[in-house]
Design a protein around this motif. Sequence first.
Motif, mmCIF file in Angstrom:
data_model
loop_
_atom_site.group_PDB
_atom_site.id
_atom_site.type_symbol
_atom_site.label_atom_id
_atom_site.label_comp_id
_atom_site.label_asym_id
_atom_site.label_seq_id
_atom_site.Cartn_x
_atom_site.Cartn_y
_atom_site.Cartn_z
ATOM 1 N N VAL A 291 0.826 -1.207 0.000
ATOM 2 C CA VAL A 291 0.000 0.000 0.000
ATOM 3 C C VAL A 291 0.870 1.272 0.000
ATOM 4 N N ASP A 292 1.418 1.551 -1.173
ATOM 5 C CA ASP A 292 2.355 2.677 -1.261
ATOM 6 C C ASP A 292 1.654 4.045 -1.219
ATOM 7 N N LEU A 293 0.360 4.099 -1.573
ATOM 8 C CA LEU A 293 -0.344 5.385 -1.428
ATOM 9 C C LEU A 293 -0.386 5.775 0.053
ATOM 10 N N HIS A 294 -0.540 4.763 0.901
ATOM 11 C CA HIS A 294 -0.587 5.039 2.342
ATOM 12 C C HIS A 294 0.753 5.550 2.870
ATOM 13 N N SER A 295 1.834 5.179 2.190
ATOM 14 C CA SER A 295 3.168 5.502 2.726
ATOM 15 C C SER A 295 3.510 6.982 2.668
ATOM 16 N N ILE A 296 2.840 7.750 1.808
ATOM 17 C CA ILE A 296 3.315 9.127 1.609
ATOM 18 C C ILE A 296 2.666 10.149 2.547
ATOM 19 N N THR A 297 1.941 9.656 3.566
ATOM 20 C CA THR A 297 1.456 10.612 4.577
ATOM 21 C C THR A 297 2.641 11.158 5.377
ATOM 22 N N ILE A 298 3.772 10.465 5.264
ATOM 23 C CA ILE A 298 5.019 10.949 5.878
ATOM 24 C C ILE A 298 6.006 11.141 4.723
ATOM 25 N N ARG A 299 6.827 12.180 4.791
ATOM 26 C CA ARG A 299 7.748 12.440 3.663
ATOM 27 C C ARG A 299 8.688 11.261 3.449
ATOM 28 N N ARG A 300 8.826 10.859 2.187
ATOM 29 C CA ARG A 300 9.692 9.729 1.850
ATOM 30 C C ARG A 300 10.677 10.129 0.782
ATOM 31 N N ASP A 301 11.851 9.529 0.835
ATOM 32 C CA ASP A 301 12.796 9.689 -0.256
ATOM 33 C C ASP A 301 12.294 8.802 -1.405
ATOM 34 N N PRO A 302 12.124 9.351 -2.616
ATOM 35 C CA PRO A 302 11.509 8.580 -3.708
ATOM 36 C C PRO A 302 12.221 7.258 -4.022
ATOM 37 N N ALA A 303 13.560 7.304 -4.101
ATOM 38 C CA ALA A 303 14.289 6.072 -4.449
ATOM 39 C C ALA A 303 14.110 5.038 -3.336
ATOM 40 N N ASP A 304 14.120 5.501 -2.115
ATOM 41 C CA ASP A 304 13.979 4.597 -0.970
ATOM 42 C C ASP A 304 12.578 3.967 -0.952
ATOM 43 N N LEU A 305 11.566 4.786 -1.233
ATOM 44 C CA LEU A 305 10.195 4.278 -1.246
ATOM 45 C C LEU A 305 10.044 3.193 -2.324
ATOM 46 N N ARG A 306 10.606 3.472 -3.506
ATOM 47 C CA ARG A 306 10.520 2.496 -4.601
ATOM 48 C C ARG A 306 11.188 1.180 -4.215
ATOM 49 N N LYS A 307 12.361 1.291 -3.589
ATOM 50 C CA LYS A 307 13.092 0.077 -3.223
ATOM 51 C C LYS A 307 12.321 -0.716 -2.154
ATOM 52 N N ARG A 308 11.821 0.004 -1.175
ATOM 53 C CA ARG A 308 11.108 -0.683 -0.090
ATOM 54 C C ARG A 308 9.830 -1.344 -0.591
ATOM 55 N N ALA A 309 9.169 -0.676 -1.544
ATOM 56 C CA ALA A 309 7.933 -1.249 -2.082
ATOM 57 C C ALA A 309 8.248 -2.557 -2.818
ATOM 58 N N ARG A 310 9.319 -2.554 -3.584
ATOM 59 C CA ARG A 310 9.689 -3.763 -4.323
ATOM 60 C C ARG A 310 10.128 -4.873 -3.368
ATOM 61 N N ASP A 311 10.880 -4.486 -2.340
ATOM 62 C CA ASP A 311 11.317 -5.477 -1.344
ATOM 63 C C ASP A 311 10.114 -6.100 -0.639
#
Length: 333
Positions: A44-64
Amino acid sequence: MINDKKVLFSGMQATGTLTLGNYAGALKNWVQLSDQYQCFYSVVDLHSITIRRDPADLRKRARDLLALYIAAGLDPKKNCIYYQSHVSAHAELAWILNCFTYMGELNRMTQFKDKSRKHQDNINAGLFTYPVLMAADILLYQADVVPVGLDQMQHLELTRDIAQRFNKIYGDVFTVPEPYVGKAGANIKSLQEPDKKMSKSDENPNASIYLTDDPDTVMRKCKRAVTDSGSEILYRDDKPGIRNLIDIYCAMTGKTPGETEKEFEGKGYGQFKEAVGESVVAQLRPLQERFAQVSADKAYLSGIIKENGEKASYFATKTLRKVQQKIGFPARP
Ligand code: TYM
Protein backbone atom coordinates in the motif's frame (compact mmCIF):
# COMPACT_ATOMS: atom_id res chain seq x y z
CA MET A 1 -17.25 -14.38 -4.36
CA ILE A 2 -14.70 -14.96 -7.10
CA ASN A 3 -14.48 -18.46 -8.61
CA ASP A 4 -16.70 -19.77 -5.81
CA LYS A 5 -14.29 -18.54 -3.17
CA LYS A 6 -14.79 -15.83 -0.60
CA VAL A 7 -12.51 -12.83 -1.00
CA LEU A 8 -9.68 -11.76 1.30
CA PHE A 9 -7.93 -8.39 1.19
CA SER A 10 -4.99 -7.12 3.21
CA GLY A 11 -2.01 -4.83 2.83
CA MET A 12 1.14 -3.47 4.43
CA GLN A 13 2.91 -0.20 4.19
CA ALA A 14 6.20 -0.07 2.35
CA THR A 15 7.88 1.91 5.07
CA GLY A 16 10.65 1.11 7.51
CA THR A 17 11.92 -2.41 7.94
CA LEU A 18 9.22 -4.93 8.67
CA THR A 19 9.13 -6.26 12.23
CA LEU A 20 8.25 -9.56 13.80
CA GLY A 21 4.94 -7.87 14.71
CA ASN A 22 4.08 -7.48 11.01
CA TYR A 23 5.01 -11.11 10.44
CA ALA A 24 3.20 -12.62 13.43
CA GLY A 25 0.17 -10.34 13.27
CA ALA A 26 -0.35 -10.38 9.52
CA LEU A 27 1.97 -12.09 7.03
CA LYS A 28 1.99 -15.49 8.74
CA ASN A 29 -1.81 -15.59 8.82
CA TRP A 30 -2.01 -14.45 5.21
CA VAL A 31 -0.09 -17.53 4.15
CA GLN A 32 -2.29 -19.81 6.25
CA LEU A 33 -5.49 -18.36 4.79
CA SER A 34 -4.34 -18.11 1.21
CA ASP A 35 -5.70 -21.47 0.03
CA GLN A 36 -9.19 -20.92 1.40
CA TYR A 37 -9.83 -17.51 -0.15
CA GLN A 38 -9.40 -15.56 -3.37
CA CYS A 39 -6.72 -13.22 -2.02
CA PHE A 40 -5.58 -9.69 -2.80
CA TYR A 41 -2.40 -8.61 -1.02
CA SER A 42 -1.40 -5.05 -1.72
CA VAL A 43 1.80 -3.13 -1.14
CA VAL A 44 0.00 0.00 0.00
CA ASP A 45 2.35 2.68 -1.26
CA LEU A 46 -0.34 5.38 -1.43
CA HIS A 47 -0.59 5.04 2.34
CA SER A 48 3.17 5.50 2.73
CA ILE A 49 3.32 9.13 1.61
CA THR A 50 1.46 10.61 4.58
CA ILE A 51 5.02 10.95 5.88
CA ARG A 52 7.75 12.44 3.66
CA ARG A 53 9.69 9.73 1.85
CA ASP A 54 12.80 9.69 -0.26
CA PRO A 55 11.51 8.58 -3.71
CA ALA A 56 14.29 6.07 -4.45
CA ASP A 57 13.98 4.60 -0.97
CA LEU A 58 10.19 4.28 -1.25
CA ARG A 59 10.52 2.50 -4.60
CA LYS A 60 13.09 0.08 -3.22
CA ARG A 61 11.11 -0.68 -0.09
CA ALA A 62 7.93 -1.25 -2.08
CA ARG A 63 9.69 -3.76 -4.32
CA ASP A 64 11.32 -5.48 -1.34
CA LEU A 65 7.95 -5.77 0.36
CA LEU A 66 6.39 -7.33 -2.72
CA ALA A 67 9.27 -9.82 -2.89
CA LEU A 68 8.83 -10.53 0.81
CA TYR A 69 5.16 -11.45 0.34
CA ILE A 70 6.28 -14.06 -2.17
CA ALA A 71 9.22 -15.18 0.01
CA ALA A 72 6.83 -15.73 2.93
CA GLY A 73 5.00 -18.33 0.85
CA LEU A 74 2.27 -16.46 -1.03
CA ASP A 75 2.08 -17.89 -4.52
CA PRO A 76 1.69 -14.92 -6.90
CA LYS A 77 -0.07 -17.12 -9.46
CA LYS A 78 -2.87 -17.84 -6.99
CA ASN A 79 -2.79 -14.64 -4.92
CA CYS A 80 -3.03 -11.20 -6.45
CA ILE A 81 0.07 -9.42 -5.12
CA TYR A 82 0.26 -5.88 -6.45
CA TYR A 83 1.15 -2.23 -5.89
CA GLN A 84 -1.73 -0.05 -4.73
CA SER A 85 -0.40 2.87 -6.81
CA HIS A 86 -0.82 0.79 -10.01
CA VAL A 87 -4.60 0.63 -9.51
CA SER A 88 -6.07 4.11 -9.76
CA ALA A 89 -9.48 2.95 -8.55
CA HIS A 90 -8.16 3.06 -4.95
CA ALA A 91 -7.77 6.84 -5.02
CA GLU A 92 -11.02 7.32 -6.94
CA LEU A 93 -13.14 5.31 -4.53
CA ALA A 94 -11.38 6.95 -1.57
CA TRP A 95 -12.59 10.35 -2.78
CA ILE A 96 -16.16 9.12 -3.03
CA LEU A 97 -16.02 7.49 0.41
CA ASN A 98 -14.58 10.71 1.88
CA CYS A 99 -18.00 12.16 1.19
CA PHE A 100 -19.60 9.38 3.26
CA THR A 101 -17.30 9.69 6.28
CA TYR A 102 -17.68 12.18 9.11
CA MET A 103 -14.95 14.38 10.55
CA GLY A 104 -16.02 13.21 14.01
CA GLU A 105 -15.34 9.58 13.06
CA LEU A 106 -11.86 10.38 11.75
CA ASN A 107 -11.11 12.54 14.79
CA ARG A 108 -11.60 9.50 17.00
CA MET A 109 -8.94 7.39 15.24
CA THR A 110 -6.16 6.66 17.73
CA GLN A 111 -3.57 6.07 14.99
CA PHE A 112 -4.22 9.58 13.65
CA LYS A 113 -3.74 11.01 17.13
CA ASP A 114 -0.50 9.04 17.67
CA LYS A 115 0.95 9.91 14.27
CA SER A 116 0.08 13.59 14.55
CA ARG A 117 1.86 13.70 17.90
CA LYS A 118 4.94 12.14 16.30
CA HIS A 119 4.96 14.30 13.14
CA GLN A 120 3.80 17.69 14.37
CA ASP A 121 5.46 19.52 11.48
CA ASN A 122 3.45 17.57 8.88
CA ILE A 123 -0.11 16.87 10.01
CA ASN A 124 -1.47 16.66 6.47
CA ALA A 125 -4.99 15.92 5.28
CA GLY A 126 -3.82 12.53 3.96
CA LEU A 127 -2.91 11.46 7.47
CA PHE A 128 -6.42 12.41 8.57
CA THR A 129 -8.28 10.65 5.75
CA TYR A 130 -5.94 7.63 5.73
CA PRO A 131 -8.63 5.28 7.13
CA VAL A 132 -10.95 6.20 4.25
CA LEU A 133 -8.33 5.08 1.74
CA MET A 134 -8.06 1.88 3.73
CA ALA A 135 -11.83 1.42 3.49
CA ALA A 136 -11.60 1.96 -0.28
CA ASP A 137 -8.86 -0.70 -0.53
CA ILE A 138 -11.03 -3.27 1.17
CA LEU A 139 -14.41 -2.41 -0.35
CA LEU A 140 -13.11 -2.26 -3.94
CA TYR A 141 -12.50 -6.02 -3.89
CA GLN A 142 -15.75 -6.83 -2.06
CA ALA A 143 -13.61 -8.49 0.59
CA ASP A 144 -15.32 -10.85 3.02
CA VAL A 145 -12.37 -11.06 5.35
CA VAL A 146 -9.43 -8.83 6.28
CA PRO A 147 -6.60 -10.36 8.34
CA VAL A 148 -4.88 -7.70 10.46
CA GLY A 149 -3.16 -7.16 13.79
CA LEU A 150 -5.12 -5.61 16.66
CA ASP A 151 -3.80 -2.09 15.95
CA GLN A 152 -5.90 -1.96 12.75
CA MET A 153 -9.22 -2.98 14.31
CA GLN A 154 -10.49 0.57 14.73
CA HIS A 155 -9.93 1.21 11.00
CA LEU A 156 -11.75 -2.00 10.18
CA GLU A 157 -14.74 -0.98 12.26
CA LEU A 158 -14.87 2.35 10.42
CA THR A 159 -14.73 0.49 7.09
CA ARG A 160 -17.75 -1.55 8.13
CA ASP A 161 -19.62 1.60 9.18
CA ILE A 162 -18.90 3.32 5.86
CA ALA A 163 -19.97 0.24 3.88
CA GLN A 164 -23.21 -0.10 5.83
CA ARG A 165 -23.96 3.62 5.49
CA PHE A 166 -23.43 3.48 1.72
CA ASN A 167 -25.48 0.29 1.34
CA LYS A 168 -28.36 1.81 3.28
CA ILE A 169 -28.62 4.63 0.74
CA TYR A 170 -27.84 2.80 -2.51
CA GLY A 171 -28.70 -0.86 -1.88
CA ASP A 172 -26.27 -3.73 -1.47
CA VAL A 173 -23.23 -2.32 -3.23
CA PHE A 174 -20.46 -3.36 -0.84
CA THR A 175 -19.73 -6.58 1.01
CA VAL A 176 -19.38 -5.69 4.69
CA PRO A 177 -15.99 -7.20 5.66
CA GLU A 178 -15.14 -9.17 8.80
CA PRO A 179 -11.77 -8.70 10.48
CA TYR A 180 -9.62 -11.78 11.04
CA VAL A 181 -7.27 -11.72 14.00
CA GLY A 182 -5.00 -14.73 14.53
CA LYS A 183 -4.98 -16.71 17.79
CA ALA A 184 -1.38 -15.76 18.56
CA GLY A 185 0.71 -12.76 17.63
CA ALA A 186 -2.02 -10.18 16.94
CA ASN A 187 -0.46 -7.70 19.34
CA ILE A 188 3.31 -8.11 19.63
CA LYS A 189 4.84 -5.55 21.98
CA SER A 190 8.16 -3.76 22.13
CA LEU A 191 10.94 -5.85 23.67
CA GLN A 192 12.08 -2.82 25.65
CA GLU A 193 8.73 -1.29 26.67
CA PRO A 194 6.17 -4.09 26.67
CA ASP A 195 3.25 -1.69 27.14
CA LYS A 196 3.90 -0.28 23.60
CA LYS A 197 3.40 -2.13 20.31
CA MET A 198 6.45 -3.38 18.41
CA SER A 199 6.75 -0.84 15.64
CA LYS A 200 8.85 -0.23 12.52
CA SER A 201 9.26 3.38 13.56
CA ASP A 202 10.63 2.74 17.07
CA GLU A 203 13.88 4.66 17.49
CA ASN A 204 15.41 2.03 19.76
CA PRO A 205 16.63 -0.82 17.50
CA ASN A 206 16.60 -3.23 20.45
CA ALA A 207 12.85 -2.74 20.84
CA SER A 208 11.97 -4.57 17.62
CA ILE A 209 13.09 -7.71 15.85
CA TYR A 210 13.36 -6.89 12.16
CA LEU A 211 12.70 -9.54 9.54
CA THR A 212 16.17 -8.79 8.16
CA ASP A 213 17.96 -9.41 11.50
CA ASP A 214 20.63 -12.12 11.42
CA PRO A 215 20.48 -14.98 13.98
CA ASP A 216 23.01 -13.39 16.38
CA THR A 217 21.08 -10.13 16.45
CA VAL A 218 17.79 -11.96 17.08
CA MET A 219 19.33 -13.95 19.95
CA ARG A 220 20.89 -10.82 21.46
CA LYS A 221 17.65 -8.84 21.28
CA CYS A 222 15.69 -11.67 22.90
CA LYS A 223 18.25 -12.04 25.70
CA ARG A 224 18.12 -8.29 26.35
CA ALA A 225 14.31 -8.15 26.31
CA VAL A 226 12.91 -6.47 29.40
CA THR A 227 11.40 -8.99 31.79
CA ASP A 228 9.52 -8.70 35.02
CA SER A 229 10.40 -9.37 38.63
CA GLY A 230 10.15 -13.01 39.68
CA SER A 231 11.47 -15.96 37.75
CA GLU A 232 8.50 -17.98 36.55
CA ILE A 233 7.31 -18.26 32.97
CA LEU A 234 3.65 -17.32 33.42
CA TYR A 235 1.16 -15.77 30.98
CA ARG A 236 -0.22 -13.03 33.19
CA ASP A 237 -1.19 -9.38 32.80
CA ASP A 238 1.10 -8.34 35.64
CA LYS A 239 4.07 -9.88 33.76
CA PRO A 240 3.89 -7.93 30.47
CA GLY A 241 7.50 -8.66 29.43
CA ILE A 242 7.21 -12.43 29.81
CA ARG A 243 3.68 -12.40 28.45
CA ASN A 244 4.97 -10.75 25.27
CA LEU A 245 7.77 -13.30 24.91
CA ILE A 246 5.21 -16.09 25.35
CA ASP A 247 3.08 -14.46 22.63
CA ILE A 248 6.09 -14.43 20.30
CA TYR A 249 6.97 -18.04 21.14
CA CYS A 250 3.38 -19.16 20.51
CA ALA A 251 3.16 -17.25 17.22
CA MET A 252 6.39 -18.90 16.05
CA THR A 253 5.71 -22.46 17.25
CA GLY A 254 1.93 -22.77 17.11
CA LYS A 255 1.88 -23.73 20.81
CA THR A 256 -0.62 -22.25 23.29
CA PRO A 257 0.34 -20.10 26.31
CA GLY A 258 -0.74 -22.98 28.60
CA GLU A 259 1.53 -25.46 26.79
CA THR A 260 4.38 -22.95 26.96
CA GLU A 261 3.96 -22.43 30.72
CA LYS A 262 4.14 -26.23 31.18
CA GLU A 263 7.15 -26.61 28.91
CA PHE A 264 9.12 -24.05 30.93
CA GLU A 265 7.91 -24.97 34.39
CA GLY A 266 10.85 -24.81 36.79
CA LYS A 267 13.10 -23.22 34.17
CA GLY A 268 14.44 -19.67 34.35
CA TYR A 269 14.08 -16.56 32.21
CA GLY A 270 17.49 -17.13 30.58
CA GLN A 271 16.55 -20.54 29.22
CA PHE A 272 13.17 -19.31 28.05
CA LYS A 273 14.61 -16.28 26.23
CA GLU A 274 17.06 -18.57 24.44
CA ALA A 275 14.18 -20.78 23.26
CA VAL A 276 12.20 -17.73 22.10
CA GLY A 277 15.21 -16.50 20.11
CA GLU A 278 15.68 -19.92 18.50
CA SER A 279 12.01 -20.14 17.56
CA VAL A 280 12.27 -16.76 15.80
CA VAL A 281 15.51 -17.67 14.00
CA ALA A 282 13.90 -20.90 12.76
CA GLN A 283 11.16 -18.85 11.06
CA LEU A 284 13.31 -16.00 9.77
CA ARG A 285 16.17 -18.00 8.28
CA PRO A 286 14.18 -19.66 5.45
CA LEU A 287 12.27 -16.42 4.89
CA GLN A 288 15.50 -14.48 4.39
CA GLU A 289 16.98 -17.13 2.09
CA ARG A 290 13.91 -17.20 -0.08
CA PHE A 291 13.76 -13.38 -0.09
CA ALA A 292 17.30 -13.22 -1.49
CA GLN A 293 16.33 -15.65 -4.29
CA VAL A 294 13.07 -13.91 -5.19
CA SER A 295 14.53 -10.40 -5.21
CA ALA A 296 17.42 -11.48 -7.43
CA ASP A 297 15.01 -12.58 -10.18
CA LYS A 298 14.13 -9.16 -11.57
CA ALA A 299 12.36 -10.36 -14.73
CA TYR A 300 10.16 -12.72 -12.73
CA LEU A 301 9.17 -9.95 -10.32
CA SER A 302 8.41 -7.50 -13.12
CA GLY A 303 6.14 -10.07 -14.77
CA ILE A 304 4.24 -10.62 -11.51
CA ILE A 305 3.88 -6.87 -10.97
CA LYS A 306 2.39 -6.32 -14.43
CA GLU A 307 0.10 -9.35 -14.49
CA ASN A 308 -1.25 -8.87 -10.98
CA GLY A 309 -1.63 -5.11 -11.33
CA GLU A 310 -3.90 -5.74 -14.31
CA LYS A 311 -5.84 -8.42 -12.47
CA ALA A 312 -6.39 -6.15 -9.46
CA SER A 313 -7.46 -3.29 -11.74
CA TYR A 314 -10.04 -5.50 -13.40
CA PHE A 315 -11.80 -6.39 -10.13
CA ALA A 316 -11.39 -2.92 -8.60
CA THR A 317 -12.79 -1.14 -11.65
CA LYS A 318 -15.83 -3.42 -11.65
CA THR A 319 -16.79 -2.18 -8.18
CA LEU A 320 -15.86 1.42 -8.95
CA ARG A 321 -18.12 1.52 -12.01
CA LYS A 322 -21.00 0.14 -10.00
CA VAL A 323 -20.48 2.80 -7.32
CA GLN A 324 -20.24 5.60 -9.89
CA GLN A 325 -23.45 4.45 -11.53
CA LYS A 326 -25.32 4.23 -8.20
CA ILE A 327 -24.21 7.72 -7.20
CA GLY A 328 -25.40 9.23 -10.47
CA PHE A 329 -22.24 9.91 -12.47
CA PRO A 330 -22.87 9.83 -16.24
CA ALA A 331 -22.47 6.49 -17.99
CA ARG A 332 -19.48 6.03 -20.31
CA PRO A 333 -20.55 5.89 -23.93
P1 TYM B 1 1.11 -1.69 8.77
O1 TYM B 1 1.90 -1.62 7.54
O2 TYM B 1 1.44 -0.76 9.89
O3 TYM B 1 1.16 -3.15 9.36
C1 TYM B 1 0.91 -4.29 8.52
C2 TYM B 1 0.20 -5.37 9.33
O4 TYM B 1 0.99 -5.73 10.46
C3 TYM B 1 0.20 -5.68 11.65
N1 TYM B 1 1.07 -5.28 12.77
C4 TYM B 1 1.15 -5.95 13.93
N2 TYM B 1 0.56 -7.07 14.36
C5 TYM B 1 0.89 -7.51 15.60
N3 TYM B 1 1.77 -6.89 16.43
C6 TYM B 1 2.38 -5.75 16.03
N4 TYM B 1 3.25 -5.16 16.82
C7 TYM B 1 2.08 -5.23 14.73
N5 TYM B 1 2.51 -4.15 14.02
C8 TYM B 1 1.87 -4.19 12.82
C9 TYM B 1 -0.87 -4.64 11.33
O5 TYM B 1 -2.01 -4.80 12.14
C10 TYM B 1 -1.16 -4.90 9.88
O6 TYM B 1 -2.09 -5.96 9.75
N6 TYM B 1 -3.04 0.71 7.45
C11 TYM B 1 -2.36 -0.56 7.40
C12 TYM B 1 -2.14 -1.07 5.99
C13 TYM B 1 -3.37 -1.15 5.17
C14 TYM B 1 -4.36 -2.16 5.25
C15 TYM B 1 -5.33 -1.81 4.28
C16 TYM B 1 -4.50 -3.30 6.03
C17 TYM B 1 -3.76 -0.26 4.22
N7 TYM B 1 -4.93 -0.67 3.67
C18 TYM B 1 -6.47 -2.60 4.08
C19 TYM B 1 -5.64 -4.09 5.83
C20 TYM B 1 -6.61 -3.73 4.88
C21 TYM B 1 -1.01 -0.39 8.05
O7 TYM B 1 -0.46 0.68 8.13
O8 TYM B 1 -0.44 -1.56 8.44
